[in-house]
Design an enzyme around this catalytic site. Structure first.
Site, short mmCIF file in Angstrom:
data_model
loop_
_atom_site.label_atom_id
_atom_site.label_comp_id
_atom_site.label_asym_id
_atom_site.label_seq_id
_atom_site.Cartn_x
_atom_site.Cartn_y
_atom_site.Cartn_z
N HIS A 35 0.79 -1.23 -0.16
CA HIS A 35 -0.07 0.08 0.02
C HIS A 35 1.07 1.25 0.02
CE1 HIS A 35 -2.95 2.90 1.14
NE2 HIS A 35 -2.34 3.48 2.02
N CYS A 105 -4.54 2.18 -4.80
CA CYS A 105 -3.86 3.16 -4.04
C CYS A 105 -2.35 3.39 -4.67
CB CYS A 105 -3.58 2.88 -2.85
SG CYS A 105 -2.68 1.12 -2.48
#
Length: 538
Positions: A35, A105
């Protein structure tokens, strides 16, 4: 303009478990389930199933990032960034468009990194979804990662969502307030450090005078008294506000000197009458547009004549421009008028927001790349657009983006298109194109670029310059080209000097009036060659 660090925060959603269990579960080792977020302007920005959000750096449940990677610096104004972010949150990066493996993301971080500083996030992060999907457990993994993704959300009620539907003005005000607070804090720290440094210098000077047994000059008496008071903690020392004002005045003068020393770009502000050009365009396309395109024409009028901001242009504006530039059923003059208007729009401060609407389809740069197939009038309009793009820092940086895309059968990028247009124009037999081509090359060379972009284009443009010197350039164009040549020699210290030595030019062939040039810093050979060339020209 002020620069701001752009950092990539890299988190492992699995907290180390992926590296341990992946060989067993999917038959290959995956170091982490990544992430990422972008940290800039003292805020952390990321994308998830709830859309685009921001928080204080490191304030999610993931805690400290596994790695912090410096991507570069940006000079894009914060207000422009927030507008850009709001636009993303309503299009590709709205909550409803979130897809764990295809629009996540990491894709968001890549887009923001490109916008801010033309950087890329690590390839292994972007390639992770393909590795997962190609494994035997590919279909089962998304559900697991979707659960882990929730931990990327802020712990406290810190987050701000970027959606115009969700009180956009308030969001912007809050973000502006946060950023202004950040700037004030940074300013305070900077001033404190400068004051301390200045005081140390004064104290050192005073002690040196005392050590040498000399008499303290009258003009230093007040300084030494203030220094002594400061050292002894006496509150009667010089007021901080007075010191700050003096430092700010010094900084202002330094900034003015820098601006004076910086070579301004060569742009063409008065060549086009915007109102006449717009009226001519409307006459050419009257009755040939759809209702949506007619609305875009009205938006163009508001932006160019009504002096409205780029907010007046809808998300479909570049589709409208694409139609005007590429529909062969429309008169050729439509393309000329459109590019001329865009050239004038390039002088506006917020044109970067228009350009970033084109980040997917590359309408403008694809059209410019075909410059050698366009009519003379179209070529002149493209060259005008390219030269005027250097009026603003953000749009000139956009011209230097190195991210590639495929056009027909070739891989091209903004910097490759910019180079092609400049070289084509310079070597044209059209005086107008030569003038604008030399301006583009001069503007390229005058930029203070911190990347390695010029390493790729310096040789190509140098070859064009040396070929151009075999013609009979005007005094002004010769000045631009020699300045550019010196700059490229400074960037590429081996190839460019070698090209000059092998190819020329022969300075005695030039017959021009005296030209005033600033000295340049180049390699020994190139510096001597440059100086001797200018002496012969003079």
């Amino acid at each position: 303009m002020e620069s701001h660090k752009v950092e990539l925060y890299i988190y492992d959603l699995s907290l180390g478990m992926a590296a341990h269990f992946s060989p067993i579960l999917i038959g290959k080792k995956i170091d982490g389930i990544w992430h990422t977020s972008i940290v800039v302007y003292n805020r952390e920005y990321f994308f998830g199933s709830r859309g685009v959000e921001s928080c204080n750096p490191g304030s999610t449940a993931l805690g400290t990032p596994k790695e912090i990677k410096l991507l570069g610096e940006t000079q894009i104004p914060y207000s422009v960034f927030i507008q850009y972010l709001s636009g993303l949150s309503e299009t590709n990066y709205s909550g409803s468009n979130y897809q764990l493996l295809h629009n996540n993301c990491n894709n968001f971080s890549q887009e923001i990194a490109q916008f801010l500083c033309s950087a890329n996030i690590p390839k292994y992060i972007l390639d992770l979804p393909n590795e997962v999907l190609n494994s035997s457990l590919g279909p089962a993994v998304p559900a697991l990662v979707a659960q882990l993704e929730k931990s990327a959300r802020p712990i406290a009620e810190e987050q701000r969502r970027f959606s115009r539907e969700n009180s956009p003005d308030l969001t912007k005000e809050i973000e502006e307030a946060r950023y202004n607070s950040f700037l004030l804090e940074q300013r305070r720290k900077t001033l404190t450090e400068k004051l301390a440094k200045k005081e140390r210098k004064k104290e050192k000077k005073r002690r040196k005078i005392l050590k040498e047994g000399g008499v303290v000059p009258a003009e230093l008496e007040d300084i030494t008294m203030a220094d002594t008071a400061a050292v002894n903690g006496n509150p009667e020392s010089t007021l901080p506000s007075e010191q700050v004002l003096a430092l700010e005045e010094e900084e202002r003068k330094e900034e003015e000197e820098k601006k004076k020393a910086r070579d301004p770009p060569i742009v063409f502000k008065d060549l086009i009458d915007v109102k006449d050009e717009f009226d001519s365009l409307v006459a050419l396309i009257d009755g040939k547009l759809s209702p949506e395109e007619q609305k875009s024409t009205e938006e163009l009028q508001q932006y160019m004549i009504g002096d409205e901001g780029s907010w007046a242009l809808s998300d479909g504006f570049l589709d409208y421009i694409n139609r005007l530039l590429n529909d062969k059923n429309l008169p050729a003059d439509v393309r000329v008028k459109t590019m001329n208007l865009l050239a004038m729009a390039a002088l506006k401060d917020d044109v970067i927001l228009v350009l970033h609407q084109d980040r997917k389809d590359h309408v403008l740069m694809n059209f410019a790349y075909e410059i050698d197939r366009l009519s003379r009038e179209e070529q002149e309009a493209v060259a005008l657009f390219m030269a005027n793009m250097f009026e603003n820092l953000s749009s000139s940086e956009w011209l230097l983006y190195i991210s590639e895309w495929q056009y027909n059968t070739q891989q091209i990028s903004n910097i490759r298109v910019t180079t092609k247009v400049s070289v084509h124009c310079l070597l044209s037999d059209n005086p107008i194109l030569q003038d604008r081509g030399s301006a583009i090359i001069y503007n390229l060379a005058a930029k203070e670029v911190k990347t390695v972009v010029f390493d790729d284009i310096a040789v190509e443009i140098t070859m064009a310059l040396l070929q151009y010197f075999n013609q009979k350039p005007s005094e002004e164009q010769l000045f631009r080209c020699m300045k550019a040549l010196a700059r490229f020699a400074d960037v590429s210290r081996q190839e460019v000097p070698q090209l000059i030595q092998m190819i020329g030019p022969e300075p005695k062939t030039f017959r021009v009036a005296k030209i005033s040039l600033k000295p340049v810093s180049t390699s020994s050979f190139t510096h001597n060659y440059f100086v001797s060339t200018i002496k012969n020209i003079l």
